[in-house]
Write an enzyme that holds these catalytic residues in place. Structure first.
Site, mmCIF file in Angstrom:
data_model
loop_
_atom_site.group_PDB
_atom_site.id
_atom_site.type_symbol
_atom_site.label_atom_id
_atom_site.label_comp_id
_atom_site.label_asym_id
_atom_site.label_seq_id
_atom_site.Cartn_x
_atom_site.Cartn_y
_atom_site.Cartn_z
ATOM 1 N N SER A 126 28.177 -2.390 13.031
ATOM 2 C CA SER A 126 28.705 -2.355 14.402
ATOM 3 C C SER A 126 29.510 -3.609 14.679
ATOM 4 O O SER A 126 29.225 -4.682 14.130
ATOM 5 C CB SER A 126 27.497 -2.299 15.350
ATOM 6 O OG SER A 126 27.878 -2.597 16.667
ATOM 7 N N TYR A 150 19.168 -6.023 18.765
ATOM 8 C CA TYR A 150 19.859 -4.906 18.094
ATOM 9 C C TYR A 150 20.913 -5.464 17.135
ATOM 10 O O TYR A 150 20.997 -5.080 15.968
ATOM 11 C CB TYR A 150 20.506 -3.975 19.130
ATOM 12 C CG TYR A 150 21.491 -3.013 18.496
ATOM 13 C CD1 TYR A 150 21.043 -1.949 17.713
ATOM 14 C CD2 TYR A 150 22.873 -3.195 18.636
ATOM 15 C CE1 TYR A 150 21.948 -1.093 17.093
ATOM 16 C CE2 TYR A 150 23.775 -2.345 18.032
ATOM 17 C CZ TYR A 150 23.312 -1.294 17.258
ATOM 18 O OH TYR A 150 24.202 -0.449 16.635
ATOM 19 N N LYS A 154 21.283 -5.315 12.873
ATOM 20 C CA LYS A 154 22.450 -4.844 12.099
ATOM 21 C C LYS A 154 22.917 -5.940 11.138
ATOM 22 O O LYS A 154 23.241 -5.670 9.982
ATOM 23 C CB LYS A 154 23.596 -4.459 13.048
ATOM 24 C CG LYS A 154 23.344 -3.162 13.788
ATOM 25 C CD LYS A 154 23.463 -1.974 12.848
ATOM 26 C CE LYS A 154 22.826 -0.735 13.412
ATOM 27 N NZ LYS A 154 22.759 0.391 12.498
HETATM 28 P P1 NAD Z 1 22.038 8.247 17.746
HETATM 29 O O1 NAD Z 1 20.831 7.662 18.391
HETATM 30 O O2 NAD Z 1 22.716 9.383 18.414
HETATM 31 O O3 NAD Z 1 21.714 8.679 16.243
HETATM 32 C C1 NAD Z 1 20.761 8.011 15.448
HETATM 33 C C2 NAD Z 1 19.848 9.085 14.880
HETATM 34 O O4 NAD Z 1 18.873 8.462 14.056
HETATM 35 C C3 NAD Z 1 19.093 9.857 15.966
HETATM 36 O O5 NAD Z 1 19.244 11.231 15.742
HETATM 37 C C4 NAD Z 1 17.637 9.418 15.778
HETATM 38 O O6 NAD Z 1 16.735 10.447 16.127
HETATM 39 C C5 NAD Z 1 17.613 9.062 14.312
HETATM 40 N N1 NAD Z 1 16.608 8.070 13.931
HETATM 41 C C6 NAD Z 1 16.306 6.908 14.546
HETATM 42 N N2 NAD Z 1 15.347 6.278 13.871
HETATM 43 C C7 NAD Z 1 15.034 7.041 12.804
HETATM 44 C C8 NAD Z 1 14.124 6.915 11.734
HETATM 45 N N3 NAD Z 1 13.314 5.863 11.637
HETATM 46 N N4 NAD Z 1 14.067 7.893 10.794
HETATM 47 C C9 NAD Z 1 14.879 8.980 10.890
HETATM 48 N N5 NAD Z 1 15.756 9.164 11.894
HETATM 49 C C10 NAD Z 1 15.843 8.194 12.832
HETATM 50 O O7 NAD Z 1 23.072 7.048 17.514
HETATM 51 P P2 NAD Z 1 24.571 7.101 16.998
HETATM 52 O O8 NAD Z 1 25.440 6.670 18.120
HETATM 53 O O9 NAD Z 1 24.844 8.356 16.300
HETATM 54 O O10 NAD Z 1 24.518 5.891 15.965
HETATM 55 C C11 NAD Z 1 24.377 6.090 14.571
HETATM 56 C C12 NAD Z 1 24.350 4.743 13.887
HETATM 57 O O11 NAD Z 1 25.549 4.043 14.188
HETATM 58 C C13 NAD Z 1 23.209 3.835 14.339
HETATM 59 O O12 NAD Z 1 22.732 3.142 13.217
HETATM 60 C C14 NAD Z 1 23.878 2.892 15.304
HETATM 61 O O13 NAD Z 1 23.221 1.646 15.371
HETATM 62 C C15 NAD Z 1 25.262 2.761 14.707
HETATM 63 N N6 NAD Z 1 26.297 2.407 15.682
HETATM 64 C C16 NAD Z 1 26.414 3.133 16.835
HETATM 65 C C17 NAD Z 1 27.376 2.774 17.768
HETATM 66 C C18 NAD Z 1 27.490 3.507 19.088
HETATM 67 O O14 NAD Z 1 27.941 2.917 20.060
HETATM 68 N N7 NAD Z 1 27.124 4.797 19.167
HETATM 69 C C19 NAD Z 1 28.239 1.705 17.505
HETATM 70 C C20 NAD Z 1 28.098 1.007 16.312
HETATM 71 C C21 NAD Z 1 27.110 1.359 15.408
HETATM 72 C C1 WQD Z 2 31.789 -0.880 27.448
HETATM 73 C C2 WQD Z 2 32.378 -1.568 28.667
HETATM 74 C C3 WQD Z 2 30.735 -2.726 29.959
HETATM 75 C C4 WQD Z 2 28.557 0.826 31.273
HETATM 76 C C5 WQD Z 2 27.789 -1.363 22.979
HETATM 77 C C6 WQD Z 2 26.980 -2.168 22.016
HETATM 78 C C7 WQD Z 2 27.687 -2.239 20.687
HETATM 79 C C8 WQD Z 2 28.034 -0.829 20.174
HETATM 80 C C9 WQD Z 2 28.778 -0.050 21.198
HETATM 81 C C10 WQD Z 2 26.209 -0.081 18.836
HETATM 82 C C11 WQD Z 2 31.793 -2.966 28.891
HETATM 83 C C12 WQD Z 2 31.338 -1.596 30.763
HETATM 84 C C13 WQD Z 2 29.465 -0.021 30.677
HETATM 85 C C14 WQD Z 2 28.566 0.966 32.690
HETATM 86 C C15 WQD Z 2 30.386 -0.611 32.798
HETATM 87 N N1 WQD Z 2 26.846 -0.074 19.900
HETATM 88 N N2 WQD Z 2 30.355 -0.726 31.427
HETATM 89 N N3 WQD Z 2 29.492 0.242 33.385
HETATM 90 O O1 WQD Z 2 28.794 -3.041 25.431
HETATM 91 O O2 WQD Z 2 31.059 -2.733 24.323
HETATM 92 O O3 WQD Z 2 29.036 -2.003 23.152
HETATM 93 O O4 WQD Z 2 28.022 -0.053 22.420
HETATM 94 O O5 WQD Z 2 26.392 -0.732 17.864
HETATM 95 O O6 WQD Z 2 26.819 -2.891 19.833
HETATM 96 O O7 WQD Z 2 26.811 -3.480 22.534
HETATM 97 O O8 WQD Z 2 29.767 -0.716 25.102
HETATM 98 O O9 WQD Z 2 29.923 1.320 26.449
HETATM 99 O O10 WQD Z 2 28.055 -0.316 26.916
HETATM 100 O O11 WQD Z 2 30.376 -0.922 27.513
HETATM 101 O O12 WQD Z 2 31.185 -1.236 33.484
HETATM 102 O O13 WQD Z 2 27.742 1.693 33.285
HETATM 103 O O14 WQD Z 2 32.028 -0.807 29.827
HETATM 104 O O15 WQD Z 2 30.477 -3.841 30.782
HETATM 105 O O16 WQD Z 2 32.837 -3.763 29.420
HETATM 106 P P1 WQD Z 2 29.679 -2.247 24.574
HETATM 107 P P2 WQD Z 2 29.473 -0.081 26.506
#
Ligand code: NAD
Ligand code: WQD
Length: 337
Positions: A126, A150, A154
């Site tokens: 991430s 978190y 990562k």
């Molecule tokens: P999500 O929560 O929708 O998907 C994650 C899935 O993993 C879920 O279905 C959950 O049930 C499953 N899971 C959690 N723990 C588990 C375990 N111990 N064993 C088996 N399954 C498990 O999240 P997402 O948005 O699809 O994210 C997927 C990956 O990408 C995550 O690792 C997340 O940290 C990373 N990521 C997400 C974002 C984002 O903003 N969505 C951004 C950057 C990185």
């Molecule tokens: C985006 C913008 C908020 C909600 C997070 C994690 C990052 C990655 C992606 C997993 C920011 C603003 C948000 C609301 C708002 N996830 N906001 N009102 O914080 O960039 O990233 O998700 O890896 O690790 O930190 O994403 O969608 O929460 O926020 O004003 O109700 O929207 O302040 O500027 P962020 P976000």
């Protein structure tokens, strides 16, 4: 092509979209998920959209014995590891759950892969590993830091993967640093279905537009950005899914490890995102300016050239499409799956 890929966290938001993309490209999938943040309905919809089956097991990646047994039964060539917990706010109140799930879960998976001789892995990292970025757009070489448990989980897994690759040169590891995933499958059948109040902007906007929430709180309008609100790099989840396909193909054709940003390279402010969502949905989105959210940075967007050079991949879908696809999903599935 035709090889079997293990997908962890396959029922989740990014995992489910990636499964559709891989099935359509001809890969076979063994999917696992413990369903702690998702629904098995997503798996049904994957097969419906792709027109092909996958084999799904309800399984926790921390269950080493069950994972090992599965890997003995299935002939897996590579893994895409999505499984994990992803809420920044929850990670602050429940850090041990985050380290247990994200770090111990990854170690359990890696041990089982090692044991079975599987040496190809795509890891979901991430942009959070850039902490408070010192420059934008952010290159992969930027300094890494963390602002919450978190993010630490990562970064720890990234470091574990580096050590692992050093210890055994057979490993081929792709570390993908996603920026802000948004949107949904264009059919409206797959999308993000967060449990409880969404922490992220896009699902929150969608829930306000569909009438599930009263208004959006805009967290801060006094940042040093053009309109004072936070600037992020929103990337369509189907572009992200294609990025995994490109990374996987690279692992099968080249040795070595790589780390790339998956973003568009374009910064979008909260107010710009609200306006785009209003246009896409045809709904007015009530909003109130609220204090800054603790830990937020002013501006975070990718230097997105490395993925293009290395993988021949670039994000194609624009903000308008992310919003219209997110809206279609929310409108057709107002309560989620
Ligand atoms: P999500 O929560 O929708 O998907 C994650 C899935 O993993 C879920 O279905 C959950 O049930 C499953 N899971 C959690 N723990 C588990 C375990 N111990 N064993 C088996 N399954 C498990 O999240 P997402 O948005 O699809 O994210 C997927 C990956 O990408 C995550 O690792 C997340 O940290 C990373 N990521 C997400 C974002 C984002 O903003 N969505 C951004 C950057 C990185
Ligand atoms: C985006 C913008 C908020 C909600 C997070 C994690 C990052 C990655 C992606 C997993 C920011 C603003 C948000 C609301 C708002 N996830 N906001 N009102 O914080 O960039 O990233 O998700 O890896 O690790 O930190 O994403 O969608 O929460 O926020 O004003 O109700 O929207 O302040 O500027 P962020 P976000």
């Amino acid at each position: 092509m035709g090889k079997t890929i293990l997908i962890t966290g396959a029922a989740g938001y990014i995992g489910s979209h990636t499964c559709v993309c891989l099935l359509q490209a001809g890969w076979h999938i063994v999917a696992i998920d413990n369903l702690c943040n998702s629904s098995a309905r997503a798996i049904e919809r994957i097969t419906e959209l792709a027109g092909r089956d996958l084999r799904f097991y309800t399984l926790d990646v921390r269950d080493y014995a069950a994972l090992s047994k599965l890997l003995q039964q299935e002939s897996v060539s590579a893994v895409i590891h999505f499984a994990g917990l992803k809420s920044v706010a929850d990670s602050v109140t429940r850090p041990l759950d985050y380290f247990d799930n994200n770090v111990c879960g990854s170690v359990s998976l890696l041990r089982a892969l090692h044991q079975q001789g599987v040496r190809k892995l795509v890891f979901s990292s991430s942009a959070t590993v850039y902490g408070h970025p010192q420059q934008v757009p952010i290159p992969e070489s930027a300094a890494l830091s963390v602002t919450n448990p978190y993010g630490r989980s990562k970064l720890m897994v990234e470091q574990i993967l580096e050590d692992l690759a050093q210890s055994d040169h057979e490993w081929r590891i792709a570390t993908l640093r996603y920026f802000n995933p948004a949107g949904a499958h264009e059919s409206g059948r797959l999308g993000e279905d967060p449990r409880g109040e969404p922490g992220n902007l896009m699902p929150y906007l969608a829930q306000v537009a569909v009438g599930r929430r009263e208004y959006l709180s805009v967290f801060g309008d006094d940042y040093p950005t053009p309109d004072g609100t936070g600037v992020r790099d929103y990337i369509h989840v189907m572009d992200l899914a294609r990025g995994h396909l490109a990374a996987l193909e690279r692992l099968f054709s080249h040795s070595g490890n790589f780390t790339v940003n998956l973003g568009t390279g374009q910064g979008v402010s909260v107010l710009q995102a609200v306006a785009a969502f209003e246009r896409a949905s045809g709904k007015a989105i009530p909003k109130r300016i609220a204090p800054r959210r603790s830990g937020d940075v002013a501006s975070c967007y990718a230097l997105a050239t490395a993925a293009q050079e290395l993988l021949g991949w670039r994000a194609e879908k624009k903000l308008a499409q992310m919003c219209s696809d997110q809206w279609r999903w929310q409108h057709q599935n107002p309560e989620g799956y």
